[in-house]
Design an enzyme around this catalytic site. Structure first.
Site, PDB file in Angstrom:
ATOM      1  N   LYS A 112     -47.994 -31.378 -13.275  1.00  0.00           N
ATOM      2  CA  LYS A 112     -48.052 -30.261 -13.970  1.00  0.00           C
ATOM      3  C   LYS A 112     -47.229 -29.124 -13.251  1.00  0.00           C
ATOM      4  CE  LYS A 112     -51.597 -27.496 -13.577  1.00  0.00           C
ATOM      5  NZ  LYS A 112     -51.231 -26.205 -13.031  1.00  0.00           N
ATOM      6  N   GLU A 114     -45.359 -25.097 -13.392  1.00  0.00           N
ATOM      7  CA  GLU A 114     -45.674 -23.768 -13.721  1.00  0.00           C
ATOM      8  C   GLU A 114     -44.403 -23.146 -14.542  1.00  0.00           C
ATOM      9  OE1 GLU A 114     -47.713 -21.317 -10.966  1.00  0.00           O
ATOM     10  OE2 GLU A 114     -49.147 -22.410 -10.359  1.00  0.00           O
ATOM     11  N   GLU A 181     -53.245 -19.937 -18.815  1.00  0.00           N
ATOM     12  CA  GLU A 181     -54.247 -19.360 -17.676  1.00  0.00           C
ATOM     13  C   GLU A 181     -54.142 -17.717 -17.864  1.00  0.00           C
ATOM     14  OE1 GLU A 181     -55.314 -18.987 -13.061  1.00  0.00           O
ATOM     15  OE2 GLU A 181     -53.658 -20.591 -13.665  1.00  0.00           O
TER      16      GLU A 181
END
Length: 276
Positions: A112, A114, A181
């Site tokens: 993952k 960002e 998020e």
């Protein structure tokens, strides 16, 4: 049986929500797998909840590898996503090397990253190399200082539109899933309905295709702060402290260990040991 990427796409198409929870070691991974959660995230949040750092920024590749290996040993039948830590994908060359290590050495099924449009070239390169990628937009903890701290993102029109564009760009670049998020529910819904790939929310409302939370948060094990979007399902920290206090008390009072927790010798051996 371990779910794979096509399974998650089918779950979205069928309207079945995807559950994801963090795990950072062998026992927590066992708990999560035994509970039947669909995916495990070895998050760089381990820096705060396990290693005691003030943020996720200090977390290293070696630490992520160490914890990913432990989680894989504890959850052999669960799809595992591992966060690439801060600066481990600052360039395409770094990203290839470090993502490859997490897959080959760590046993992760995917990594993952960002970022939005800014990381598209990296996502493209990783997916071409056969490394599955999960995106992460909205509040991105590794760069939270640039965002003004741990704040909700996408509350004005321009930033909301940018998040939608970021999601589309990541999908086109090859990401098979995106974490959203700390963004408004309506923005998350817009992103989720506009993408073919699943979205996983954390503080992004119920319209995402799945949800993720931190292991220590839902069990009440992390004291420093509790985000608004966290629901605590237990208060294990309090139970743990009380159990430890009881141990401490019994040691001081010489009531532990009792005879039932003690090994002994036969009378014959005792006689020979100490003499008649």
């Amino acid at each position: 049986m371990r779910k794979m990427i096509p399974d998650f796409e089918k779950m979205k198409q069928a309207g079945e929500k995807i559950s994801m929870l963090t795990a950072y070691d062998y026992p927590s991974a066992q708990f999560v797998e035994e509970a039947g959660v669909d995916m495990i995230l070895v998050g760089d949040s381990l820096g705060m909840v396990v290693l005691g750092y003030d943020s996720t920024v200090p977390v290293t590749m070696e630490e992520m590898l160490h914890h990913t290996k432990a989680v894989r040993r504890g959850a052999s039948q669960t799809f595992i996503v591992t966060d690439m830590p801060f600066m481990s994908y600052a360039t395409i060359d770094l990203a290839i090397v470090n993502a490859g290590r997490l897959i080959k050495e760590g046993g992760a099924d995917a990594v993952k990253l960002e970022g939005g449009m800014d990381i598209v070239p990296i996502v493209q390169t990783l997916t071409r190399a056969g490394i599955p990628v999960v995106g992460h937009i909205g509040l991105t903890p590794q760069t939270s200082s640039q965002l003004g701290g741990y704040k909700v993102q996408g509350r004005d029109l321009d930033s909301a539109v940018q998040l939608v564009k970021d999601g589309q760009a990541l999908e086109q670049a090859g990401a098979f899933m995106i974490v959203l998020e700390a963004i408004p529910r309506q923005v998350a819904a817009q992103i989720s309905t506009g993408l073919r790939i699943p979205t996983i929310g954390i503080g992004a409302g119920s319209d995402c295709n799945g949800q993720v939370l931190v292991f220590h948060d839902i069990l009440g094990l992390f004291k420093r702060f509790t985000p608004k979007f966290v629901k605590q399902y237990a208060e294990l920290r309090l139970d743990s402290v009380q159990a430890i206090q009881q141990f401490h008390k019994e040691v001081k009072q010489s009531t532990f260990p009792s005879e039932e927790h003690t090994f002994g010798l036969s009378d014959e051996v005792i006689q020979k040991l100490y003499g008649d």
